[in-house]
Design an enzyme around this catalytic site. Sequence first.
Site, short mmCIF file in Angstrom:
data_model
loop_
_atom_site.label_atom_id
_atom_site.label_comp_id
_atom_site.label_asym_id
_atom_site.label_seq_id
_atom_site.Cartn_x
_atom_site.Cartn_y
_atom_site.Cartn_z
N ARG A 137 0.83 -1.20 0.00
CA ARG A 137 0.00 0.00 0.00
C ARG A 137 0.87 1.25 0.00
O ARG A 137 1.89 1.30 0.69
CB ARG A 137 -0.88 0.05 1.25
CG ARG A 137 -1.91 -1.06 1.26
CD ARG A 137 -3.16 -0.62 1.96
NE ARG A 137 -3.03 -0.74 3.40
CZ ARG A 137 -4.03 -0.44 4.23
NH1 ARG A 137 -5.17 -0.01 3.74
NH2 ARG A 137 -3.87 -0.58 5.51
N SER B 18 7.03 -5.35 6.93
CA SER B 18 6.53 -6.30 7.94
C SER B 18 7.31 -7.60 7.98
O SER B 18 6.74 -8.68 7.80
CB SER B 18 5.05 -6.56 7.67
OG SER B 18 4.38 -5.35 7.49
N ASP C 60 5.06 -3.68 10.98
CA ASP C 60 3.62 -3.41 10.97
C ASP C 60 3.00 -3.41 12.37
O ASP C 60 2.07 -2.67 12.66
CB ASP C 60 2.86 -4.38 10.04
CG ASP C 60 3.14 -5.83 10.31
OD1 ASP C 60 3.99 -6.14 11.16
OD2 ASP C 60 2.52 -6.69 9.65
C1 BG6 Z 1 -2.26 -3.86 7.68
C2 BG6 Z 1 -0.88 -3.30 7.73
O1 BG6 Z 1 -3.10 -2.98 8.24
O2 BG6 Z 1 -2.29 -5.10 8.32
C3 BG6 Z 1 0.08 -4.26 7.09
O3 BG6 Z 1 -0.81 -2.02 7.18
C4 BG6 Z 1 0.00 -5.54 7.81
O4 BG6 Z 1 1.35 -3.78 7.10
C5 BG6 Z 1 -1.41 -6.01 7.73
O5 BG6 Z 1 0.92 -6.46 7.36
C6 BG6 Z 1 -1.63 -7.34 8.33
O6 BG6 Z 1 -2.73 -7.82 7.74
P1 BG6 Z 1 -2.79 -8.91 6.58
O7 BG6 Z 1 -4.01 -9.65 6.93
O8 BG6 Z 1 -2.90 -8.14 5.30
O9 BG6 Z 1 -1.55 -9.71 6.66
C1 GLC Z 2 5.70 -11.99 10.11
C2 GLC Z 2 6.85 -11.02 10.11
C3 GLC Z 2 6.60 -9.93 11.09
C4 GLC Z 2 5.26 -9.30 10.88
C5 GLC Z 2 4.19 -10.35 10.89
C6 GLC Z 2 2.84 -9.78 10.65
O1 GLC Z 2 5.69 -12.63 11.32
O2 GLC Z 2 8.03 -11.70 10.40
O3 GLC Z 2 7.60 -8.96 11.01
O4 GLC Z 2 5.02 -8.35 11.86
O5 GLC Z 2 4.46 -11.31 9.93
O6 GLC Z 2 2.72 -9.19 9.41
#
Ligand code: BG6
Ligand code: GLC
Length: 945
Positions: free
Chosen positions: A541, A605, A659
């Site tokens: 995003r 993340s 994240d």
């Molecule tokens: C979002 C974050 O809100 O949630 C992302 O901005 C994050 O960075 C994500 O990884 C986690 O949700 P998902 O379900 O998309 O892995």
């Molecule tokens: C994985 C990543 C971690 C992140 C999580 C959620 O565990 O290693 O950094 O926060 O996914 O997205």
Amino acid sequence: MLAVHLISFFFSKLQEDPTKKVDRFLHAMRLHDDQLIDISARFQAEMKKGLSAESSAAAAVKMLPTHVRSTPDGSEKGQFLALDLGGSKFKVLRVKVREGMGVRKGGVEMEEKIYPISKELLNGRAPELFDHVSESLKDFLHVKNISLEKKHPLAFTFSFPCEQTRLDKGLLLSWSKNCRARGLQGKDVVQALREAIDRTGGMDIEVLAMVNDTVATMMTCGFDDQYCDVGLIIGTGTNACYMEELRHVDLVEGDEGRMCVNTEWGGFGDDGALNDYITEFDQDVDATSINPGKQIFEKMVSGMYLGELVRLVVLKMTKLGQLFDGLVSDALMTKGKITTAHVAAMEEYKNGLKNTRDILVELGLNPSQDDCIAVQHVSTIVSFRSSNLVAAGLAAILTRIKQNRHLRALRITVGVDGTVYKTHPQYPKRLHKVVRRLLPECQVRFVLSDSGSSKGAALVTAVAQRLASRKRQVDETLAPFKLSQEQLQLVKATMRAGLEAGLKNKGPSAVKMLPSYVYHTPDGTERGKYLALDLGGTNFRAMLVKFKKGLQNNTRLYHKIYTVPLEIMQGTGEELFDHLAQYVSDFLDYMGMKKAHLPAGFTFSFPCEQTAIDTGILVSWTKGFKATDCEGHDVVNLLREAIKRRNEYDLDIVAVVNDTVGTMMSCAYEDPQCEVGLIAGTGSNACYMEELKNIEKIRQKKQKTEGDEETPEAVEDKQDDGSKGDKKAETSETSRMCINTEWGGLGDDGSLDDIITPFDAEVDHNSVNPGKQRFEKLTSGMYLGEIVREVLLDLTRGGLLFRGRVTETLKTPGIFQTKYLSQIESDRLALLQVRSILQHLGLDSTCDDSIIVKEVCGAVSRRAAELCGAGMAAVVDKIRENRGLDHLNVTVGVDGALYKLHPHFSGILQETTRVLAPQCNVTFLPSEEGSGKGAALITAVARQK
Ligand code: BG6
Ligand code: GLC
Ligand code: BG6
Ligand code: GLC
């Protein structure tokens, strides 16, 4: 003059078609389609009444739940004794069911003996009737040389209305047809039979199931035709049953799957619903029956009454001088002298008229040819009305099934039995024709039960046995997913130990505990315009965030979502970062900000070793990523270089943020108590505000920069020295740092091996990072579907699911995305919809299959939520203990598709956290705008310095 009279007499005789006079006389019995549609609609309304909790007690159509939940699927097997009581014949049987569907593959062998029952017994005392039944059973064992020593399972077809609470318990509501044995009404029929068997003695019989004849007929026919969802009897009595959605059966708990409902449609009209269709002959039949006012519909339809109706009509016409020159015989005046067998004979194709004459002569009458034609026509009208009424009832049932299943057209089979249907030459054809005319959009097949209802009763018993054993096996398979409180406490303790070990700087640890260089949660003074980039969830995003001057809750966001293709996630690092740079370029174009040179925060993340807020060395990829040449490199640099390569726009990347940290910050902007961030999405992770003094890496780094003036112990002593409580709180703002726990790695050292199931091991083995992220692989969206798939594969291989067929679809990794699990587990979905989701995924399931699939999903996602709860309990308790508090109020900012979309995950997570961390009051606050806003806040703070 005489000649004129004679001519006109002959002429009138010639002209008068005897059937016309009967038509006129019986016009009330000749039902047209619009009347049948009206009757059908009335019956539909009665069915609703009978099913609903409020109206069922007073309903004329009783709609009795039968506790039969599935039709045969070919896996039934075993040897059963069977009793068949309530039709025209009482039988004892031995039924052997060989596994396999239908006549060719499987098979049922039956031996039977008919035992007569006297009228006296039918009208005497129930215990005597049942003694006769059980003595006949014993005789049968003897005659057939069946061991008296061995235990024999028994299926009981009992063709009277019973209120069943279980398959092997049913209270007799009332007698019908020709039986009224005293002392059984309101009592448990199965118990009465067991008592009689005990009284007889010398046999070891286990009565496993009692079924109505309609149900048994449906099951009999269902053995050869899996579309058979309706059972119909047109015999001594009449009745129908069908497979109803359980959610509509108010009297039975649960809303999943189907249950066969015995309509007891014979009682239709007992409340007056058919009064305008009832003739004086119906009234007479009813008045002289053993149950006046009851079974009104049955009395218009079934074999026990058809002959009598014909007799009453013929008698009346004779008395009016319209037949036999007005001469009535004694026999014609005697109840029961015309039977259904007579009716069938009179309507026989070629011999019908001759048969009619013989029957009438037998009755002491002197019929002319016209009399014979007229009486035959009476019989036709009476039996035609019967089949018309059955067609109307059946149309109502089929329409209901069609509506239940949200279908425009329906393909269905009706299993039929009963002497009228079997012996009346025209009946079946007429019935089929009218049903098809009333329901042109339905493809209805009628199958005659070839061997009575006992085969079906045995199948019910076998299904009951099979379901019980299948349930046991499914429970056994799922047992390792059901964690006890002790196990969850242990996981909490393991997580706590993991957090502590990670904070120490003694080599790599399973829980990495990465410093984030974020020291504060936001205070509302942040302002400005920032770009936030977000990689690592379901999508990439790009976002523009504007914080207005010092005003909280006054943030503006613009964003665009990009899907990162799998080949890019798993290609080269350069390609991946070039792609990201291109997405950013697209976003800046979209916003018209190519030249803005904005400060940017990068949510990345994955685990990064940070030495400052704007550097992050990727430790290892997690989730589905494995782009080359990234691990061990600073991801901020990788992005900067990609942007440089593009040479198109400039960005000032000020912060790199996990994240969890972004989410915590984002939520803390709304709620200052938010000091924990949680992601339950593609991956699973948490961060929280840790005391700086506990973070050894930071302490050591600080010591280095301060010239090793103090030993770590000295720092600790100094900070601990009487400074708990208020004093600590005063300094807390500057003495903490957010730690990205990377708790997904818990268990990578084997510490979770006790709870890891073979299914988890398989999922790990097939992943891009075997042996890594073991906790994440038990708890996050990316893996739950795969665990479910592994369990389903195992159950299928064990013959417990999908008829034992392991399809290519089931072997395809990734078919169960989190969104499907969430849908399957939604309480608002009927099983039919679960089936259609499975269908959409390419899995062809039965009702029972879908119940099991849902159960598997539930077990896997519950465990995930509980494990997250145990992890969270460890985190919040650590915070509480860090601060020396007896009680902690804390908010956890949460994000991720699993948390947000799954119907039960969040509830179970909260409950587990509450139970395992009773000294903490934890509020979960879902993040509204993802972690991007948090990353922007961190950027703002870093920028304002
Ligand atoms: C979002 C974050 O809100 O949630 C992302 O901005 C994050 O960075 C994500 O990884 C986690 O949700 P998902 O379900 O998309 O892995
Ligand atoms: C994985 C990543 C971690 C992140 C999580 C959620 O565990 O290693 O950094 O926060 O996914 O997205
Ligand atoms: C038989 C069943 O085949 O059909 C009986 O085994 C059932 O249980 C019967 O009651 C209905 O027909 P009838 O005509 O014997 O009442
Ligand atoms: C009567 C009974 C019913 C049975 C039917 C056909 O209507 O009440 O239970 O199914 O006869 O035998």
